[in-house]
Design an enzyme around this catalytic site. Structure first.
Site, PDB file in Angstrom:
ATOM      1  N   HIS A  77      94.697  29.154  61.264  1.00 40.55           N
ATOM      2  CA  HIS A  77      93.471  28.866  60.505  1.00 40.55           C
ATOM      3  C   HIS A  77      92.346  29.829  60.899  1.00 40.55           C
ATOM      4  O   HIS A  77      92.323  30.377  62.004  1.00 40.55           O
ATOM      5  CB  HIS A  77      93.034  27.396  60.648  1.00 40.55           C
ATOM      6  CG  HIS A  77      92.476  26.992  61.977  1.00 40.55           C
ATOM      7  ND1 HIS A  77      92.636  25.731  62.500  1.00 40.55           N
ATOM      8  CD2 HIS A  77      91.742  27.657  62.901  1.00 40.55           C
ATOM      9  CE1 HIS A  77      92.028  25.652  63.664  1.00 40.55           C
ATOM     10  NE2 HIS A  77      91.474  26.812  63.937  1.00 40.55           N
ATOM     11  N   ASP A 131      81.464  26.507  60.498  1.00 38.45           N
ATOM     12  CA  ASP A 131      81.913  25.135  60.251  1.00 38.45           C
ATOM     13  C   ASP A 131      81.197  24.137  61.147  1.00 38.45           C
ATOM     14  O   ASP A 131      80.484  24.525  62.087  1.00 38.45           O
ATOM     15  CB  ASP A 131      83.440  25.022  60.444  1.00 38.45           C
ATOM     16  CG  ASP A 131      83.943  25.783  61.684  1.00 38.45           C
ATOM     17  OD1 ASP A 131      83.114  26.072  62.584  1.00 38.45           O
ATOM     18  OD2 ASP A 131      85.138  26.073  61.753  1.00 38.45           O
TER      19      ASP A 131
HETATM   20  P1  PGA Z   1      89.488  28.742  70.247  1.00 38.04           P
HETATM   21  O1  PGA Z   1      89.542  28.248  68.718  1.00 38.04           O
HETATM   22  O2  PGA Z   1      88.565  29.920  70.254  1.00 38.04           O
HETATM   23  O3  PGA Z   1      88.912  27.583  70.993  1.00 38.04           O
HETATM   24  O4  PGA Z   1      90.871  29.092  70.627  1.00 38.04           O
HETATM   25  C1  PGA Z   1      89.644  29.206  67.709  1.00 38.04           C
HETATM   26  C2  PGA Z   1      89.737  28.538  66.350  1.00 38.04           C
HETATM   27  O5  PGA Z   1      90.236  27.414  66.248  1.00 38.04           O
HETATM   28  O6  PGA Z   1      89.308  29.172  65.360  1.00 38.04           O
END
Ligand code: PGA
Length: 266
Positions: free
Chosen positions: A138, A67
Protein backbone atom coordinates in the site's frame (compact mmCIF):
# COMPACT_ATOMS: atom_id res chain seq x y z
CA UNK A 1 11.27 5.16 -11.77
CA UNK A 2 14.66 6.18 -10.44
CA UNK A 3 15.84 3.48 -8.07
CA UNK A 4 18.58 4.52 -5.63
CA UNK A 5 20.11 1.83 -3.45
CA UNK A 6 22.09 3.10 -0.45
CA UNK A 7 24.03 1.09 2.11
CA UNK A 8 22.06 1.76 5.25
CA UNK A 9 18.86 3.25 6.58
CA UNK A 10 20.83 6.23 7.93
CA UNK A 11 21.96 6.97 4.33
CA UNK A 12 18.32 6.89 3.17
CA UNK A 13 17.33 9.24 6.02
CA UNK A 14 20.12 11.67 5.15
CA UNK A 15 19.47 11.67 1.41
CA UNK A 16 15.69 12.05 1.86
CA UNK A 17 16.11 14.94 4.32
CA UNK A 18 18.46 16.65 1.89
CA UNK A 19 16.06 16.22 -1.04
CA UNK A 20 13.25 17.76 1.02
CA UNK A 21 15.49 20.64 2.13
CA UNK A 22 16.65 21.26 -1.43
CA UNK A 23 13.05 21.44 -2.62
CA UNK A 24 12.25 24.13 -0.04
CA UNK A 25 15.50 26.05 -0.63
CA UNK A 26 14.70 26.16 -4.36
CA UNK A 27 10.98 26.92 -3.95
CA UNK A 28 10.40 28.43 -0.48
CA UNK A 29 6.60 28.32 -0.85
CA UNK A 30 6.63 24.63 -1.82
CA UNK A 31 3.57 22.48 -1.33
CA UNK A 32 4.79 19.29 0.34
CA UNK A 33 2.93 16.01 0.61
CA UNK A 34 3.98 14.40 3.90
CA UNK A 35 3.84 10.89 5.31
CA UNK A 36 3.71 9.28 8.75
CA UNK A 37 4.89 5.86 9.97
CA UNK A 38 8.29 4.88 11.24
CA UNK A 39 10.09 5.23 7.89
CA UNK A 40 10.06 9.04 7.43
CA UNK A 41 11.11 9.89 11.00
CA UNK A 42 14.83 9.77 10.14
CA UNK A 43 14.26 11.99 7.09
CA UNK A 44 12.37 14.51 9.25
CA UNK A 45 15.23 14.47 11.77
CA UNK A 46 17.73 15.25 9.01
CA UNK A 47 15.46 18.03 7.73
CA UNK A 48 15.26 19.46 11.27
CA UNK A 49 19.04 19.31 11.55
CA UNK A 50 19.29 21.40 8.38
CA UNK A 51 16.64 23.77 9.77
CA UNK A 52 18.53 24.15 13.05
CA UNK A 53 21.67 24.97 11.07
CA UNK A 54 19.67 27.90 9.63
CA UNK A 55 19.77 26.58 6.08
CA UNK A 56 16.04 26.18 5.49
CA UNK A 57 12.79 27.74 6.68
CA UNK A 58 9.27 26.27 6.45
CA UNK A 59 7.52 29.62 6.98
CA UNK A 60 6.13 29.78 3.46
CA UNK A 61 5.50 26.06 2.93
CA UNK A 62 2.10 24.42 2.73
CA UNK A 63 1.80 20.75 3.66
CA UNK A 64 -0.77 18.02 3.05
CA UNK A 65 -0.50 14.69 4.83
CA UNK A 66 -1.46 11.49 3.08
CA UNK A 67 -3.90 10.06 5.57
CA UNK A 68 -5.49 9.99 9.00
CA UNK A 69 -7.25 7.36 11.07
CA UNK A 70 -11.02 7.60 11.40
CA UNK A 71 -12.32 7.57 14.95
CA UNK A 72 -9.31 8.87 16.90
CA UNK A 73 -9.57 12.34 18.39
CA UNK A 74 -6.92 14.73 16.90
CA UNK A 75 -5.08 14.90 20.24
CA UNK A 76 -4.91 11.07 20.51
CA UNK A 77 -1.27 10.07 20.84
CA UNK A 78 -1.56 7.81 17.76
CA UNK A 79 -3.42 10.27 15.53
CA UNK A 80 -1.33 11.37 12.59
CA UNK A 81 -1.95 15.01 13.52
CA UNK A 82 -0.25 14.29 16.83
CA UNK A 83 2.56 12.38 15.08
CA UNK A 84 3.32 15.29 12.76
CA UNK A 85 3.27 17.76 15.63
CA UNK A 86 5.70 15.60 17.62
CA UNK A 87 8.10 14.73 14.80
CA UNK A 88 8.09 17.83 12.61
CA UNK A 89 5.59 20.67 12.83
CA UNK A 90 6.14 21.41 16.52
CA UNK A 91 9.92 21.52 16.12
CA UNK A 92 10.28 24.11 13.37
CA UNK A 93 8.77 27.31 11.98
CA UNK A 94 5.81 25.78 10.15
CA UNK A 95 2.76 28.03 9.92
CA UNK A 96 0.10 25.86 11.65
CA UNK A 97 -2.73 27.05 9.40
CA UNK A 98 -0.75 25.87 6.37
CA UNK A 99 -0.33 22.29 7.65
CA UNK A 100 -3.21 20.10 6.52
CA UNK A 101 -4.25 16.59 7.39
CA UNK A 102 -7.45 14.88 6.33
CA UNK A 103 -9.94 15.66 9.07
CA UNK A 104 -12.42 12.83 9.17
CA UNK A 105 -15.80 14.28 9.98
CA UNK A 106 -17.71 11.09 10.68
CA UNK A 107 -21.05 12.79 10.02
CA UNK A 108 -19.96 14.08 6.59
CA UNK A 109 -17.14 11.89 5.35
CA UNK A 110 -17.73 12.41 1.61
CA UNK A 111 -17.77 16.19 2.00
CA UNK A 112 -14.60 16.25 4.10
CA UNK A 113 -12.77 14.11 1.48
CA UNK A 114 -13.89 16.39 -1.37
CA UNK A 115 -12.84 19.43 0.63
CA UNK A 116 -9.34 17.97 1.12
CA UNK A 117 -8.94 17.47 -2.63
CA UNK A 118 -10.20 21.02 -3.23
CA UNK A 119 -7.65 22.42 -0.76
CA UNK A 120 -4.80 20.66 -2.54
CA UNK A 121 -6.02 22.13 -5.85
CA UNK A 122 -6.34 25.61 -4.35
CA UNK A 123 -2.75 25.39 -3.09
CA UNK A 124 -1.66 24.72 -6.68
CA UNK A 125 -1.05 20.96 -6.31
CA UNK A 126 1.71 19.09 -4.50
CA UNK A 127 5.30 19.80 -5.61
CA UNK A 128 6.95 16.91 -3.79
CA UNK A 129 5.14 13.96 -2.25
CA UNK A 130 6.93 11.83 0.33
CA UNK A 131 5.76 8.20 0.64
CA UNK A 132 6.42 5.09 2.67
CA UNK A 133 5.21 1.66 1.61
CA UNK A 134 3.29 -1.02 3.50
CA UNK A 135 4.42 -4.64 3.55
CA UNK A 136 1.27 -5.33 1.51
CA UNK A 137 2.30 -2.79 -1.15
CA UNK A 138 0.00 0.00 0.00
CA UNK A 139 0.90 3.67 -0.37
CA UNK A 140 -0.85 6.00 2.05
CA UNK A 141 -3.77 3.75 3.11
CA UNK A 142 -4.55 2.61 -0.43
CA UNK A 143 -4.79 -1.05 0.37
CA UNK A 144 -4.51 -3.84 -2.24
CA UNK A 145 -7.53 -3.65 -4.53
CA UNK A 146 -7.65 0.16 -4.43
CA UNK A 147 -8.62 1.68 -7.74
CA UNK A 148 -5.63 3.21 -9.47
CA UNK A 149 -7.99 6.11 -10.30
CA UNK A 150 -9.01 6.63 -6.66
CA UNK A 151 -9.25 10.04 -4.95
CA UNK A 152 -9.35 10.95 -1.25
CA UNK A 153 -11.85 8.67 0.45
CA UNK A 154 -12.42 6.32 3.39
CA UNK A 155 -10.71 2.92 3.23
CA UNK A 156 -10.96 -0.11 5.49
CA UNK A 157 -7.52 -1.22 6.66
CA UNK A 158 -6.38 -4.77 5.90
CA UNK A 159 -5.64 -7.15 8.73
CA UNK A 160 -1.95 -7.07 7.62
CA UNK A 161 -1.81 -3.27 8.00
CA UNK A 162 -3.58 -3.38 11.36
CA UNK A 163 -1.13 -6.06 12.53
CA UNK A 164 1.86 -4.02 11.25
CA UNK A 165 0.59 -0.90 13.03
CA UNK A 166 -0.37 -2.67 16.26
CA UNK A 167 3.19 -1.97 17.52
CA UNK A 168 2.16 1.67 18.04
CA UNK A 169 -0.94 0.78 20.11
CA UNK A 170 -1.51 -1.15 23.34
CA UNK A 171 -3.15 -3.99 21.38
CA UNK A 172 -4.38 -4.74 17.87
CA UNK A 173 -7.97 -4.17 19.03
CA UNK A 174 -7.15 -0.50 19.48
CA UNK A 175 -5.92 -0.04 15.88
CA UNK A 176 -8.66 1.78 13.97
CA UNK A 177 -10.38 -0.17 11.20
CA UNK A 178 -10.90 2.83 8.90
CA UNK A 179 -8.81 5.70 7.60
CA UNK A 180 -9.23 8.65 5.25
CA UNK A 181 -6.53 8.55 2.61
CA UNK A 182 -5.49 10.42 -0.50
CA UNK A 183 -6.23 8.19 -3.50
CA UNK A 184 -3.75 6.78 -5.97
CA UNK A 185 -4.78 9.33 -8.59
CA UNK A 186 -4.37 12.12 -6.03
CA UNK A 187 -0.82 10.94 -5.30
CA UNK A 188 0.07 10.56 -8.98
CA UNK A 189 -0.80 14.23 -9.57
CA UNK A 190 2.14 15.36 -7.42
CA UNK A 191 4.87 16.84 -9.56
CA UNK A 192 7.60 14.73 -7.94
CA UNK A 193 7.36 11.64 -5.74
CA UNK A 194 9.91 10.32 -3.26
CA UNK A 195 9.24 6.85 -1.85
CA UNK A 196 11.38 5.56 1.02
CA UNK A 197 11.67 1.89 1.94
CA UNK A 198 14.07 0.37 4.41
CA UNK A 199 14.46 -3.02 6.00
CA UNK A 200 14.14 -6.62 4.95
CA UNK A 201 10.39 -6.70 5.68
CA UNK A 202 9.78 -4.31 2.76
CA UNK A 203 11.85 -6.32 0.23
CA UNK A 204 9.00 -8.19 -1.45
CA UNK A 205 6.74 -5.12 -1.65
CA UNK A 206 9.67 -3.20 -3.17
CA UNK A 207 10.38 -5.93 -5.74
CA UNK A 208 6.71 -6.02 -6.78
CA UNK A 209 6.55 -2.20 -6.93
CA UNK A 210 9.62 -1.75 -9.11
CA UNK A 211 9.63 -4.92 -11.21
CA UNK A 212 6.11 -6.34 -11.06
CA UNK A 213 3.22 -5.64 -13.40
CA UNK A 214 1.07 -2.59 -12.65
CA UNK A 215 -1.83 -3.86 -10.62
CA UNK A 216 -4.37 -2.70 -8.07
CA UNK A 217 -3.24 -5.73 -6.05
CA UNK A 218 0.00 -3.85 -5.34
CA UNK A 219 -1.09 -0.19 -5.29
CA UNK A 220 2.50 1.15 -5.21
CA UNK A 221 3.03 -0.24 -8.75
CA UNK A 222 1.01 2.77 -9.97
CA UNK A 223 4.20 4.79 -9.37
CA UNK A 224 5.59 3.17 -12.53
CA UNK A 225 3.25 5.54 -14.39
CA UNK A 226 4.75 8.65 -12.78
CA UNK A 227 7.42 10.52 -14.76
CA UNK A 228 9.33 11.79 -11.73
CA UNK A 229 9.21 9.10 -9.05
CA UNK A 230 12.34 8.24 -7.07
CA UNK A 231 12.60 5.31 -4.70
CA UNK A 232 15.32 5.40 -2.04
CA UNK A 233 16.20 2.00 -0.61
CA UNK A 234 18.64 0.56 1.83
CA UNK A 235 20.32 -2.72 0.88
CA UNK A 236 17.95 -5.01 2.84
CA UNK A 237 14.88 -3.45 1.16
CA UNK A 238 16.55 -3.84 -2.27
CA UNK A 239 17.54 -7.44 -1.65
CA UNK A 240 14.97 -9.12 -3.92
CA UNK A 241 15.35 -6.81 -6.92
CA UNK A 242 16.44 -8.82 -9.97
CA UNK A 243 17.97 -5.80 -11.74
CA UNK A 244 19.87 -4.40 -8.74
CA UNK A 245 23.20 -4.19 -10.60
CA UNK A 246 21.58 -2.33 -13.48
CA UNK A 247 19.93 0.25 -11.15
CA UNK A 248 23.30 0.83 -9.47
CA UNK A 249 24.97 1.44 -12.85
CA UNK A 250 22.20 3.80 -13.99
CA UNK A 251 22.41 5.72 -10.72
CA UNK A 252 26.17 6.06 -11.13
CA UNK A 253 25.75 7.48 -14.66
CA UNK A 254 22.91 9.76 -13.53
CA UNK A 255 25.03 11.25 -10.75
CA UNK A 256 27.97 11.75 -13.11
CA UNK A 257 25.64 13.63 -15.46
CA UNK A 258 24.26 15.77 -12.65
CA UNK A 259 27.76 16.69 -11.56
CA UNK A 260 28.81 17.58 -15.07
CA UNK A 261 27.39 21.00 -15.88
CA UNK A 262 28.49 20.83 -19.47
CA UNK A 263 26.49 17.68 -20.09
CA UNK A 264 23.48 19.07 -18.29
CA UNK A 265 23.35 22.04 -20.64
CA UNK A 266 23.12 20.01 -23.88
P1 PGA B 1 6.19 2.23 8.21
O1 PGA B 1 4.80 2.29 7.42
O2 PGA B 1 6.97 3.41 7.74
O3 PGA B 1 5.81 2.35 9.65
O4 PGA B 1 6.83 0.94 7.86
C1 PGA B 1 4.81 2.60 6.06
C2 PGA B 1 3.41 2.55 5.48
O5 PGA B 1 2.57 1.80 5.98
O6 PGA B 1 3.16 3.28 4.50
Amino acid sequence: MRVVILDEKSDVDRRAGQILAQQIQTVPDSVLGLATGSTPVGAYNELLRIYEAGEVSFRDCTTFNLDEYVGLPPDHVQSYRHFMQEHLFGKADFEPTQCHLPCPNIAQLDESCEEYEARIDEAGGIDLQLLGIGTDGHIAFNEPGSSLASRTRVKALTQQTRTDNARFFESIDEVPKLAVTMGIATILEAEKILLLATGENKASAVRDTVEGPISASVPATALQLHPKATILLDKPAARLLARKDYYEQVEFIQRELEQNDALNHH
